[in-house]
Structures are given as structure tokens and as C-alpha cells.
Design a protein around this motif. Structure first.
Motif, PDB file in Angstrom:
ATOM      1  N   MET A   1       0.734  -1.296   0.184  1.00 21.66           N
ATOM      2  CA  MET A   1       0.094   0.067   0.101  1.00 21.66           C
ATOM      3  C   MET A   1       0.767   1.212  -0.073  1.00 21.66           C
ATOM      4  SD  MET A   1      -3.012  -1.577   0.037  1.00 21.66           S
ATOM      5  CE  MET A   1      -4.049  -0.189   0.370  1.00 21.66           C
ATOM      6  N   ASN A   2       1.987   1.161  -0.705  1.00 20.64           N
ATOM      7  CA  ASN A   2       2.678   2.372  -0.699  1.00 20.64           C
ATOM      8  C   ASN A   2       2.230   3.706  -1.066  1.00 20.64           C
ATOM      9  OD1 ASN A   2       6.367   2.028  -0.828  1.00 20.64           O
ATOM     10  ND2 ASN A   2       4.899   0.257  -0.077  1.00 20.64           N
ATOM     11  N   SER A   3       1.180   3.473  -2.251  1.00 22.99           N
ATOM     12  CA  SER A   3       0.633   4.672  -2.779  1.00 22.99           C
ATOM     13  C   SER A   3      -0.651   5.417  -1.682  1.00 22.99           C
ATOM     14  CB  SER A   3      -0.189   4.612  -4.022  1.00 22.99           C
ATOM     15  OG  SER A   3      -1.187   3.579  -3.920  1.00 22.99           O
ATOM     16  N   ASN A   4      -0.663   4.624  -0.767  1.00 25.97           N
ATOM     17  CA  ASN A   4      -2.040   5.006   0.004  1.00 25.97           C
ATOM     18  C   ASN A   4      -1.460   5.892   1.354  1.00 25.97           C
ATOM     19  OD1 ASN A   4      -4.396   4.490   1.837  1.00 25.97           O
ATOM     20  ND2 ASN A   4      -5.250   3.803  -0.391  1.00 25.97           N
ATOM     21  N   ILE A   5      -0.602   6.772   1.180  1.00 23.53           N
ATOM     22  CA  ILE A   5      -0.099   7.583   2.022  1.00 23.53           C
ATOM     23  C   ILE A   5      -1.270   8.834   2.307  1.00 23.53           C
ATOM     24  CG2 ILE A   5       2.127   6.722   2.077  1.00 23.53           C
ATOM     25  CD1 ILE A   5       2.827   9.577   0.546  1.00 23.53           C
ATOM     26  N   PHE A   6      -0.831   9.805   3.123  1.00 24.26           N
ATOM     27  CA  PHE A   6      -1.840  11.076   3.156  1.00 24.26           C
ATOM     28  C   PHE A   6      -1.190  12.309   3.583  1.00 24.26           C
ATOM     29  CE2 PHE A   6      -4.794  13.417   5.910  1.00 24.26           C
ATOM     30  CZ  PHE A   6      -5.799  13.475   5.254  1.00 24.26           C
ATOM     31  N   SER A   7      -1.699  13.279   2.806  1.00 21.90           N
ATOM     32  CA  SER A   7      -0.914  14.655   2.717  1.00 21.90           C
ATOM     33  C   SER A   7      -1.710  15.650   3.593  1.00 21.90           C
ATOM     34  CB  SER A   7      -1.131  15.292   1.393  1.00 21.90           C
ATOM     35  OG  SER A   7      -0.320  14.701   0.374  1.00 21.90           O
ATOM     36  N   ILE A   8      -0.935  16.028   4.626  1.00 21.61           N
ATOM     37  CA  ILE A   8      -1.492  17.247   5.621  1.00 21.61           C
ATOM     38  C   ILE A   8      -1.519  18.484   4.918  1.00 21.61           C
ATOM     39  CG2 ILE A   8      -1.202  18.377   7.744  1.00 21.61           C
ATOM     40  CD1 ILE A   8      -0.242  15.558   9.131  1.00 21.61           C
ATOM     41  N   SER A   9      -0.597  18.856   4.250  1.00 20.40           N
ATOM     42  CA  SER A   9      -0.376  19.823   3.488  1.00 20.40           C
ATOM     43  C   SER A   9       0.552  19.644   2.058  1.00 20.40           C
ATOM     44  CB  SER A   9       0.528  20.890   4.238  1.00 20.40           C
ATOM     45  OG  SER A   9       1.930  20.687   4.456  1.00 20.40           O
ATOM     46  N   PRO A  10       0.635  20.633   1.272  1.00 13.93           N
ATOM     47  CA  PRO A  10       1.632  20.308   0.111  1.00 13.93           C
ATOM     48  C   PRO A  10       3.050  19.914   0.493  1.00 13.93           C
ATOM     49  CG  PRO A  10       0.419  22.220   0.036  1.00 13.93           C
ATOM     50  CD  PRO A  10       0.330  22.091   1.157  1.00 13.93           C
ATOM     51  N   GLU A  11       3.365  20.119   1.508  1.00 14.12           N
ATOM     52  CA  GLU A  11       5.017  19.610   2.015  1.00 14.12           C
ATOM     53  C   GLU A  11       5.158  18.779   3.130  1.00 14.12           C
ATOM     54  OE1 GLU A  11       3.868  23.161   2.537  1.00 14.12           O
ATOM     55  OE2 GLU A  11       4.562  23.576   0.642  1.00 14.12           O
ATOM     56  N   VAL A  12       3.897  18.312   3.746  1.00 16.35           N
ATOM     57  CA  VAL A  12       3.819  17.445   4.904  1.00 16.35           C
ATOM     58  C   VAL A  12       2.919  16.041   4.500  1.00 16.35           C
ATOM     59  CG1 VAL A  12       3.514  16.805   7.385  1.00 16.35           C
ATOM     60  CG2 VAL A  12       4.371  18.995   6.599  1.00 16.35           C
ATOM     61  N   VAL A  13       3.485  14.931   4.720  1.00 12.26           N
ATOM     62  CA  VAL A  13       2.787  13.611   4.200  1.00 12.26           C
ATOM     63  C   VAL A  13       2.950  12.727   5.466  1.00 12.26           C
ATOM     64  CG1 VAL A  13       3.018  13.527   1.863  1.00 12.26           C
ATOM     65  CG2 VAL A  13       4.608  12.471   3.242  1.00 12.26           C
ATOM     66  N   ILE A  14       2.033  11.947   5.702  1.00 10.65           N
ATOM     67  CA  ILE A  14       2.017  10.993   6.730  1.00 10.65           C
ATOM     68  C   ILE A  14       2.262   9.656   5.775  1.00 10.65           C
ATOM     69  CG2 ILE A  14       1.060   9.757   8.726  1.00 10.65           C
ATOM     70  CD1 ILE A  14      -0.939  11.821   9.119  1.00 10.65           C
ATOM     71  N   SER A  15       3.069   8.764   6.330  1.00  4.80           N
ATOM     72  CA  SER A  15       3.559   7.632   5.631  1.00  4.80           C
ATOM     73  C   SER A  15       3.788   6.421   6.542  1.00  4.80           C
ATOM     74  CB  SER A  15       5.004   7.789   4.649  1.00  4.80           C
ATOM     75  OG  SER A  15       5.155   6.719   3.749  1.00  4.80           O
ATOM     76  N   GLU A  16       3.743   5.102   6.047  1.00  2.00           N
ATOM     77  CA  GLU A  16       4.247   4.204   6.953  1.00  2.00           C
ATOM     78  C   GLU A  16       5.753   3.960   6.926  1.00  2.00           C
ATOM     79  OE1 GLU A  16       4.051   0.531   8.738  1.00  2.00           O
ATOM     80  OE2 GLU A  16       5.375   0.866   7.108  1.00  2.00           O
TER      81      GLU A  16
END
Length: 304
Positions: free
Chosen positions: A247-262
């Protein structure tokens, strides 16, 4: 009142629904699995346990708190899977749209009544009964709405086919000013490495003009190429079949610069940091066993 505002996948997040793993219920029977990956783990005796999944979701809640995001959680329904908040509803512009989902999961939306009660009734949309849609297949992107679908006449054979062409047509009717672009996804009831359950299982747009994509998740090569051309080949991070499975494509953006990832997505997270993103790493490998990850378990309500 909650003033909904979602126009893309990346603007600064202000309010979100995050699912819950509390009282998730016992391991399902094999015949009750909704997707091939869950089935694989039920068979292997490695299906995730509640305590581990609760811990993983609390790690995500802590990241949202760090960034000052308002978080809504569903009311807990005893022994019921309520992790994947994205499937049951989604927001585009100021409209709250009910997903038209598997009958077995229909109680999930009731657990959000207290949130829905804070939304203007005129902004709530239900799809016709024959138009099936889940939020994991729907991505607002400025003037566009990207939609994962399954166009084949065999649609009903696949429990993994969640959004049909009737829904794509209806979406275009609701948002006539947007370009609704649909993508046929590869489906398998039995092999999780050959199954793109939703569009966000094989594609995700990011800030800085970047995107994550898995070529083999798309049934029609021209549609995959359209996306690559849209973002530019040099901006696309291509993931392998194993990375798609994880599920590498299933991360989440908090802003254009910040992502939550596994935290185990080593190759992806390294690339993201090289491209200038702040990567907030969380453990989510247990939840991933149910063929869903960070985007699947979040439903954004307000972005700037």
C-alpha cells in the motif's frame, strides 16, 4: 456548523474524520472477507489484532494533533470494523457525498451522525441505488475529479469492484464545471498483487507536482499514460507490485509539504525526503493487512 471545503488532496488540512479500530470484532470468517488481502491473512492466521490496530491509529491521531488538525472519530459500534472512513463518504468542494457501499458495511455511516448533523442539509448528497461509489476511488484535483472504476460487464462478479460507470456519470452531473476523468482498475477477488481495490491503491497525487503510481494497477495503458503525462514522467514515483501490495500509494497529505507515511516504506520515504517533503512516519503495517492504509482510514472535511 462544519463548513466543508475540499478541492484537492494536498491543501493544508484543518478537519478530518479518522476511523477507529476500537471494538473491531473477532477475525472474520474466510467467506466474509471483502478483499483478497484480508482473506490471505485470515488463511495464514496473521489477521491483525485489535490492540495493534488501535495503537497504529493512535499514532496517526497524534500526528494530526501535532499539526493542529481537528479530528472526528466515529461512535464505536460493538464488534464492527470502522477503520476505513474513506469508503463510506467523501467531500468535494462543500458537498458531503454518501458512498454507495457494500450492504454489509451500511452501519458505518450511522456512527458519524453527530458529524453529519453539523453539516447543512442542502450540502448532503446521496447517489442513486444503481450508482456504486466508494471514497477510495474518488480524488478531487482542482478542475478535475479522478475516479477509479471498473467498466466491464462482469462488474457484479467482483466484490473488489466498488465504483461503477453509473456513479462516474452521476458525479459529472453533480459537478458539471469539473472534468471527471475515470480510470479502469485491475480487479481480482483472489490475488492481492493483481487487485487495485480503489484508485488510491495504485495512484496518489502529492504536493510539489509529484505523484505515486503503479502502472500494473491500470487495466488500460492509455489511461495510465494520460496520468503520467498529466503529472510529467519525471514527477512520478513508480512503485513495484510488492510495494503496491504493501500500500505504498496510500499515504496521506496534511499539506503540500507534509505527508504521513508508513515507517517501513523505505524507498518511498527516502524519495519523498529527497524531494523536500516532511515525512511523518507511523506504524501501519497491521492495518495494511486489510488492503487499506492511511488515505483509506481518513476522510478530510476541511482543507484551506
Amino acid at each position: 456548523m462544519i463548513k466543508l471545503n475540499i478541492n484537492n488532496e494536498i491543501s493544508r488540512l484543518r478537519a478530518v474524520v479518522l476511523g477507529t479500530a476500537v471494538s473491531n470484532g473477532p477475525t472474520p470468517k474466510l467467506q466474509d472477507a471483502y478483499d483478497p488481502k484480508s482473506a490471505e491473512h485470515i488463511k495464514a492466521g496473521t489477521y491483525p489484532v485489535e490492540a495493534d490496530m488501535v495503537k497504529e491509529m493512535e499514532a496517526v491521531a497524534a500526528v494530526f494533533k501535532k499539526y493542529g488538525v481537528t479530528v472526528y472519530r466515529p461512535d464505536v459500534i460493538k464488534d464492527y470494523n470502522q477503520i476505513f472512513a474513506r469508503d463510506i463518504a467523501f467531500v468535494i468542494e462543500d458537498k458531503f457525498i454518501y458512498g454507495n457501499i457494500l450492504e454489509d458495511r451500511s452501519k458505518e455511516i450511522d456512527a458519524l451522525d453527530y458529524v453529519i448533523d453539523q453539516i447543512d442539509d442542502s450540502k448532503i448528497i446521496e447517489f442513486p441505488e444503481d450508482a456504486h461509489i466508494e471514497g477510495g476511488d474518488v480524488m478531487p484535483w482542482g478542475d478535475y475529479i479522478f475516479v477509479g472504476t471498473f467498466k466491464d460487464k462482469d462488474y457484479r462478479k467482483y466484490i473488489t469492484a466498488r465504483t461503477n460507470m453509473e456513479a462516474v456519470v452521476y458525479l459529472q452531473e453533480i459537478f458539471p464545471h469539473k472534468k471527471v476523468v475515470s480510470f479502469s482498475l485491475k480487479k481480482s477477488n483472489f490475488d492481492p498483487r493483481e487487485n487495485a481495490l480503489h484508485l488510491d491503491c495504485c495512484f496518489q497525487p502529492l504536493g510539489k507536482g509529484k505523484a505515486i503510481i503503479h502502472k500494473e494497477g491500470f487495466l488500460i495503458e492509455e489511461e495510465y499514460e494520460w496520468l503520467v503525462n498529466f503529472f510529467g514522467k519525471e514527477n512520478c514515483f513508480h512503485i513495484t507490485k510488492d510495494e503496491m501490495y504493501d500500500m505504498n500509494s496510500n499515504i496521506f497529505s496534511i499539506s503540500p509539504e507534509v505527508v504521513i507515511s508508513e515507517k517501513n516504506f523505505t524507498r518511498l520515504n527516502t524519495w519523498l525526503r529527497k524531494e523536500g517533503f516532511t515525512v511523518e512516519e507511523v506504524p501501519y503495517a497491521e492495518i495494511a493487512k486489510q488492503e487499506g492504509l492511511l488515505r483509506c482510514s481518513t476522510m478530510p472535511l476541511i482543507r484551506d
